[in-house]
Design an enzyme around this catalytic site. Structure first.
Site: not given
Ligand code: ARG
Length: 271
Positions: A70, A95, A141, A170, A264
């Site tokens: 990612d 991550r 998040r 997000h 993203c």
């Molecule tokens: N797979 C990543 C996650 O879920 C995607 C992140 C996408 N980034 C964003 N800025 N929305 O964290």
């Protein structure tokens, strides 16, 4: 509607999807086992990078690390305002190593004011700068305590917004900044209180329909004139054109399998 829009050149950080894959699931878009095409992901990403350069923007790149599929989503790597860098601290173990990797890039590129944060925050995924204000997402998040940390660090007003729809985990999947005073967003992605705050702050904002939001149309980047957004979001493109913007559809279908698109992939370096 305004006809005097102008693009301002931006400095952007991107990360090529050299190790892209969907090997785990931390948002509803990610279905491990569904085939991904890394070569196509790379090609689509290169087209986005080249488009930014053609439009006059400067694109820096960071070396992608193996085992971090990612990492292509550079927006999550930090938040940079007035040359100050708020590092990212990820919620998911898959991550976490990206935070220090991005922070190191900033330290090696002459950024002096760099903060390793106390609280979980996923960079520009949840922090969007509108003029001299910062809109901040939480709910999935970024820890709401990070919002106070960001306000103190940047010395700019931070407005907390709570997300409720897991497909818009997000802030940058539910809201896009179009200019220093304008945004577009998907109201249903937010709590009623946060919807009211957005109506209060941005009474003239573009509202995305369920359909356009589901196409990831809000994961957009604007330079004040050109708005790069997922190609499929035709309805939003029409609304943007009606307001004097120049929408440009971009195909990032491979990266969408990980729940990411234009914004993203793009971290803005605001000096
Ligand atoms: N797979 C990543 C996650 O879920 C995607 C992140 C996408 N980034 C964003 N800025 N929305 O964290």
């Amino acid at each position: 509607m305004s006809t005097s829009r102008a693009a301002t050149p931006r400095k952007l950080l991107m990360c090529p999807p050299s190790h892209f894959d969907v090997t785990y699931s931390i948002n509803p878009w990610m279905v491990p086992g569904k085939p991904t095409d890394r070569a196509l992901a790379l090609l689509q990403w290169e087209q986005l990078r080249d488009l930014f350069r053609t439009l006059g923007h400067t694109v820096e790149t960071i070396e992608p690390l193996p085992g971090l599929p990612d990492m292509v989503f550079a927006a999550n790597g930090a938040t940079v305002v007035d040359g100050k860098v708020l590092g990212a601290r990820f919620l998911h173990a898959e991550r976490t190593a990206e935070g220090p990797a991005y922070l190191q890039w900033f330290e090696q590129h002459g950024y002096r004011e760099v903060l390793w944060p106390e609280h979980i925050n996923e960079g520009e995924g949840d922090y969007l700068t509108v003029g001299r204000r910062i809109l901040a997402g939480t709910g999935f998040r970024t820890d709401p305590r990070s919002h106070a940390e960001a306000q103190e660090f940047f010395g700019l007003p931070v407005t907390s917004l709570t997300l409720v729809n897991p497909r818009h985990y997000h802030l940058d999947t539910a809201l896009a900044v179009l200019s220093d005073t304008e945004i577009m967003y998907y109201p249903a992605a937010f709590t009623p209180g946060s919807q009211a705050v957005l109506r209060e702050m941005f009474p003239d904002a573009i509202h995305a329909s369920d359909e356009e939001a589901a196409l990831f149309g809000l994961n957009a980047f604007s330079d004040g004139l050109n708005v790069l957004l997922p190609q499929a979001a035709q309805g939003l493109q029409e609304q943007l054109r009606a307001r004097g913007f120049n929408p440009i559809g971009v195909d990032l279908t491979e990266l969408l399998k990980a729940g990411g698109s234009v914004k993203c992939c793009t971290l803005e370096l605001r000096d």
